[in-house]
Design an enzyme around this catalytic site. Structure first.
Site, PDB file in Angstrom:
ATOM      1  N   GLU A   1      -9.094 -28.373 -18.510  1.00 44.93           N
ATOM      2  CA  GLU A   1     -10.460 -28.278 -18.021  1.00 44.93           C
ATOM      3  C   GLU A   1     -10.580 -26.729 -18.483  1.00 44.93           C
ATOM      4  OE1 GLU A   1     -13.460 -26.520 -16.519  1.00 44.93           O
ATOM      5  OE2 GLU A   1     -12.358 -26.705 -14.639  1.00 44.93           O
TER       6      GLU A   1
ATOM      7  N   CYS B   1     -16.561 -22.107 -13.930  1.00 45.54           N
ATOM      8  CA  CYS B   1     -16.546 -22.835 -15.194  1.00 45.54           C
ATOM      9  C   CYS B   1     -17.855 -23.517 -15.407  1.00 45.54           C
ATOM     10  CB  CYS B   1     -15.434 -23.826 -15.468  1.00 45.54           C
ATOM     11  SG  CYS B   1     -15.081 -24.874 -14.144  1.00 45.54           S
TER      12      CYS B   1
ATOM     13  N   GLU C   1     -18.844 -18.001 -24.417  1.00 43.32           N
ATOM     14  CA  GLU C   1     -18.998 -17.809 -23.003  1.00 43.32           C
ATOM     15  C   GLU C   1     -18.511 -16.430 -22.311  1.00 43.32           C
ATOM     16  OE1 GLU C   1     -16.411 -20.263 -19.356  1.00 43.32           O
ATOM     17  OE2 GLU C   1     -15.171 -19.518 -21.168  1.00 43.32           O
TER      18      GLU C   1
END
Length: 468
Positions: free
Chosen positions: A237, A271, A372
């Protein structure tokens, strides 16, 4: 043995020394896990493993405030979040997977053969073996228990490497599991860094049968290269550049409540947080003004105060990264409508604080809208049509999460299903069903965990065929 500093992100002060595992110590941990399997842990009846998980949950509850204190000290997050999310969810993770594994069944088929004969085909699931569990610093206890609960319930032994930024709760959990009766070697912890340290030694060790990792996409790629020669399974992940789509028929206050959570929770260090907010043009100013008000109402203060809403970033290095992106955004022509710098924190000025920041004026071509950042920041971008919104939201190399805000549930279902993400929320954010699949696509990961999907990763199936 070398050691490194554990630093309180809220103050910038060292509060402990942590021993860094070398390759010899990592090897000892892996061997201890293997011996636990060989001594019978893998063959322990399911109900005994499930009972261990339930005792572990009880043990966390008994030492609840110890875990809260460790989590706040390591991460700087507000104490209310550590209590209500991180530690509470750790308890729930153990209990949920205990229930899932206790109720799990297997496939069985009758196969017709020639001459009226039949064969019985059934599946036996065996533990994967020794699993390397590498967890990040943003939700260290939550994500650790999310992984080890199903791993242990399936009969695996684990070697855990927590982030060097947040070492405490993984070690504290070792005490709880020992008190709960976990056999020696079933749960092992090594501390250290990634490349050239415990992380690299662990993922390259020949005794590891699989790796589960949550963290950055770049680190995930390094882990894949490390396990590739031995063709070990991985569950990743990874990062996200998550989008929210806000339609003009939405209840503005409800949308603002959800968006402020999705942008600013845990100082944007989740996240699943939203960094791109696409707003239908008619209500763009209303959403922008409302988010500014909510950002300015956040209370950045002592993490131990119950009215603190927002903590610091995890480290000085990470704050440099986020500040660099603030510069990148402004150089691209962004207008800072709130935040954009480092707040004055008085007695806490030594910590890694940053102002919640919102931009307008960016497009999907700009770095700050594509890469990100992992901080309390978001770009607000207008759109006109549904097709335009879907195209903008899917214009990313990531694919972890999205949220859709609309009072038209037909449109909500349609748009949510068209998102190229592992999870799509409609009129909510961070609402989780632990039996459902969780993971991402693209740079956001490989595989799914949650519910029976976790059992599939942490076990290897064998098909047994018996001619009747």
């Amino acid at each position: 043995m070398q050691s490194f500093d554990a630093v309180d992100p809220a103050t910038g002060k060292v509060f402990a020394q942590v021993h860094e595992a070398d390759d010899v110590l990592v090897g000892r941990a892996v061997n201890a896990a293997r011996r636990a399997l060989d001594r019978g842990w893998a063959d322990t009846p399911v109900q005994e493993r499930v009972a261990l998980l339930r005792r572990a949950a009880d043990g966390i509850e008994r030492r609840f405030e110890d875990f809260v204190a460790a989590e706040v000290r390591d991460t700087g997050k507000p104490v209310t979040q550590a209590r209500n999310l991180d530690v509470a969810r750790a308890v729930l993770n153990f209990r949920t997977f205990a229930d899932i594994v206790a109720a799990a069944g297997e496939e069985a088929y009758l196969t017709d053969l020639s001459g009226g004969r039949q064969a019985l085909n059934y599946t036996v699931r065996k533990p994967l073996g020794v699993v390397a569990v590498i967890v990040p610093w943003n939700l260290p206890l939550l994500l650790l228990t999310w992984k080890i609960a199903p791993a242990l319930a399936c009969g695996n032994a684990v070697v855990v490497k927590p982030s060097e930024e947040t070492p405490s709760t993984a070690s504290l959990l070792a005490e709880v599991l020992a008190e709960a009766g976990a056999p020696k070697g079933v749960y092992n912890v090594v501390h250290g860094f990634g490349s050239g340290s415990a992380g690299q030694y662990l993922t390259q060790h020949h005794g590891i049968d699989g790796v589960t990792f949550t963290g950055s996409s770049d680190t995930g790629a390094h882990v894949m290269r490390a396990v590739a020669p031995r063709v070990r399974p991985v569950s990743f992940e990874l990062g996200g550049k998550n989008a929210a789509i806000v339609f003009d028929d939405v209840d503005v206050d409800d949308a603002l409540d959800g968006l402020s959570r999705s942008v600013f929770t845990n100082t944007g260090q989740v996240c699943l947080c939203t960094e791109r907010v696409y707003v239908q043009r008619r209500i763009f100013d209303d959403i922008a003004d409302g988010l500014v008000r909510r950002a300015q109402a956040l209370r950045l203060s002592d993490p131990w105060s119950d009215d603190t809403t927002t903590g610091p970033l995890i480290s000085e290095k990470h704050r440099h990264k986020v500040l660099d992106y603030l510069t990148v955004a402004e150089e691209a022509g962004a207008t800072v409508i709130t935040g954009g710098g480092v707040p004055t924190m008085g007695a806490l000025s030594g910590g890694w604080w940053i102002e919640p920041t919102l931009w307008t004026g960016l497009t999907n071509k700009d770095r700050a809208a594509r890469e990100e950042i992992f901080g309390p920041v978001a770009a607000l971008i207008p759109f006109d049509t549904t097709e335009e919104a879907v195209t903008l939201a899917n214009d990313t190399d990531y694919g972890l999460a999205a949220s859709v805000w609309t009072n038209d549930l037909r449109r909500g279902h349609d748009v949510a299903q068209r998102m190229r993400t592992g999870i799509s929320w409609v009129n909510t954010w961070f609402t989780r069903e632990l039996r459902s699949p969780f993971g991402g696509v693209g740079l956001s990961g490989i595989g799914r965990e949650g519910g029976e999907h976790s059992l599939h990763f942490y076990t290897e199936p064998t098909n047994v065929c018996v001619q009747l």
